[in-house]
Each structure stands twice: as C-alpha cells, then as structure tokens.
Design a protein around this motif. Sequence first.
Motif, mmCIF file in Angstrom:
data_model
loop_
_atom_site.group_PDB
_atom_site.id
_atom_site.type_symbol
_atom_site.label_atom_id
_atom_site.label_comp_id
_atom_site.label_asym_id
_atom_site.label_seq_id
_atom_site.Cartn_x
_atom_site.Cartn_y
_atom_site.Cartn_z
ATOM 1 N N THR A 278 -7.977 -8.213 45.871
ATOM 2 C CA THR A 278 -7.895 -7.766 47.372
ATOM 3 C C THR A 278 -7.897 -6.758 47.394
ATOM 4 O O THR A 278 -7.312 -5.966 47.216
ATOM 5 N N ALA A 279 -9.277 -6.524 48.321
ATOM 6 C CA ALA A 279 -8.786 -4.567 48.612
ATOM 7 C C ALA A 279 -8.783 -4.209 50.157
ATOM 8 O O ALA A 279 -9.238 -5.062 50.630
ATOM 9 N N TYR A 280 -8.170 -3.536 50.776
ATOM 10 C CA TYR A 280 -7.902 -3.395 51.902
ATOM 11 C C TYR A 280 -7.890 -1.572 52.606
ATOM 12 O O TYR A 280 -6.955 -1.316 51.647
ATOM 13 N N ALA A 281 -9.548 -1.255 53.054
ATOM 14 C CA ALA A 281 -9.436 0.055 53.353
ATOM 15 C C ALA A 281 -9.190 1.083 54.385
ATOM 16 O O ALA A 281 -9.196 -0.300 55.540
ATOM 17 N N HIS A 282 -9.396 1.666 54.734
ATOM 18 C CA HIS A 282 -9.507 2.542 56.089
ATOM 19 C C HIS A 282 -7.886 2.577 56.886
ATOM 20 O O HIS A 282 -7.523 2.767 57.783
ATOM 21 N N ASN A 283 -7.111 2.088 56.340
ATOM 22 C CA ASN A 283 -6.246 2.409 56.914
ATOM 23 C C ASN A 283 -4.813 3.773 57.389
ATOM 24 O O ASN A 283 -5.412 4.356 56.761
#
Length: 273
Positions: free
Chosen positions: A218-223
């Motif tokens: 899973t990927a979590y972006a723009h933090n």
Amino acid sequence: MMFREVSRFWLAALTLLVLAGCTSSPRAPAPVETRGTSPKMSAPVAAPAAETVKVLPGAENAGKPGYYTVQRGDTLTRIGLDHGQSWRDLVSWNNLPNAHLIEVGQVLRVAPPNATVAANGVVVQPMGGSTEAATPAKPAAAPVPAPSANDEGLGFAWPASGSVIGGFDEAKNKGLDIAGKAGDPVLAAADGQVVYAGAGLRGYGNLIILKHNNTFLTAYAHNQALLVKEDQKVRKGQKIAEMGKTDADRVKLHFEIRRQGKPVDPAKYLPVR
C-alpha cells in the motif's frame, strides 16, 4: 716556312673540334620499359577500429520472467513499487554499489533469487518466504477468480476518514484520493513493514510504502509529515503520517493498493462505509 704555318692552322682547328666535343651536353639514355609488372599501388588504408559496445549489467537476462530492463526516468523506488518489492531488496539482489545509480538498458532482478516466476511475471512464493515448485494446474470448467485481500487475512481498513474526491482509474489515477485537513492522521491500512519513507518519487510528495506480504503493497502520498522509518513494522490502524499537500494542488491523501506490483481499485478491497 709556309709549311709550318699551314700545320699550325690545322693543329689549332683540330684542338677546337676536340674541345667542342668535350663541352657538348651528353645524350640522355634511352628510356627503359619494364614489361610484365603492375604499376606501383599505394598501400591500403586501414579501416578505423569499431567502437567498443558497452555491455550493461544483467543484459543476458533481458526479457526473462522476474527481470526488468531499466527505462528512462526510472528509480529503484519506482521499480520496486511497480513490482511489489522493496528498493533495498533490489539493491541486494542485484549487488548494486550505488542505489542512486542505475542505467537505461540495465537489467535488474525484481523477484527474489529463490522464487519461481511464471511467464506472466507472477511470483510463486509463499508468505513465509520459502519457494515451492509450481505444480501444473488441472483444467477447470470455469476460470478461478483472483484471490482478494481478505483471502490472505489482511482485511484492509480505510487509511483516512475523509470523503473520496478522486476514484480509481488505471490510466489516470492509480488509487483513491481522500480529502482532509492538513495534519489529519493517516493510518496503516493493514499490518506491514515500511519499505519506503521519503520524497524521492516524483508526483507523490512525502510518501510511505508498506509491504504486507509477498502479494500486497500500500502507498500513502502527499503527506506533510512522515512518522515512521524504513524497515519499521506497523500495525493496522497505526498513525504513520499526517495529511498534507506535498507535490499536490490541495490537501489530500492519495492511497494505492498494489497487487503483485500492479495497481488495483482500493474500493474493491476496503469495507463499505
């Protein structure tokens, strides 16, 4: 007396003739013609040496299952994300002296050295890490549906509480965009290990990638802030970042689920809410 004068005259005349013969130019020798020989040819000019063609590492594996040929603009992080692997594993499997230096045309191993890779690129490897030989499947009356995330016991949870403002589109949007405010918590969607935490992937801003098993990332972006480090293990629901708008036009979380490195629609794996 008269005889002496005549003799002197002829002697003088004879002397002049002798002197004239000695001072005249010698005749040039007749030209000599050589038959049966070819005219002299100039020595042949050697052709310039061909340029040495550089053979890039791994070239012998080009096109084989489990290998990838580096394209322009690639990074190890991008290649790892697209193949469901950690960039650190790619460094190890390929004995790369510099993780930031790969060349266009270089061929990299993107599957574990002990894995069996099918012709379609699917890695046949149990979750425990050991590899079992693939057994030919028996013909089935109907196609068997692909396993879902729940079949592997993951049970993905929503990574943020905001509304969905961008749906999945394999060509334009490889995940979901979830609205929120700067600083809102970003949660791990399932148990896993951090395989990337940084801002080295263009278009993603401050990014976290979690590996959950040999099938799913899973990927979590723009933090705006990252709260975990690479190699760290996390639990489902754990706060791993704060929402932001790095490399984005507004505050949002871009969330992806990757199955064998390929983006899939997260809405099909997340619970209905």
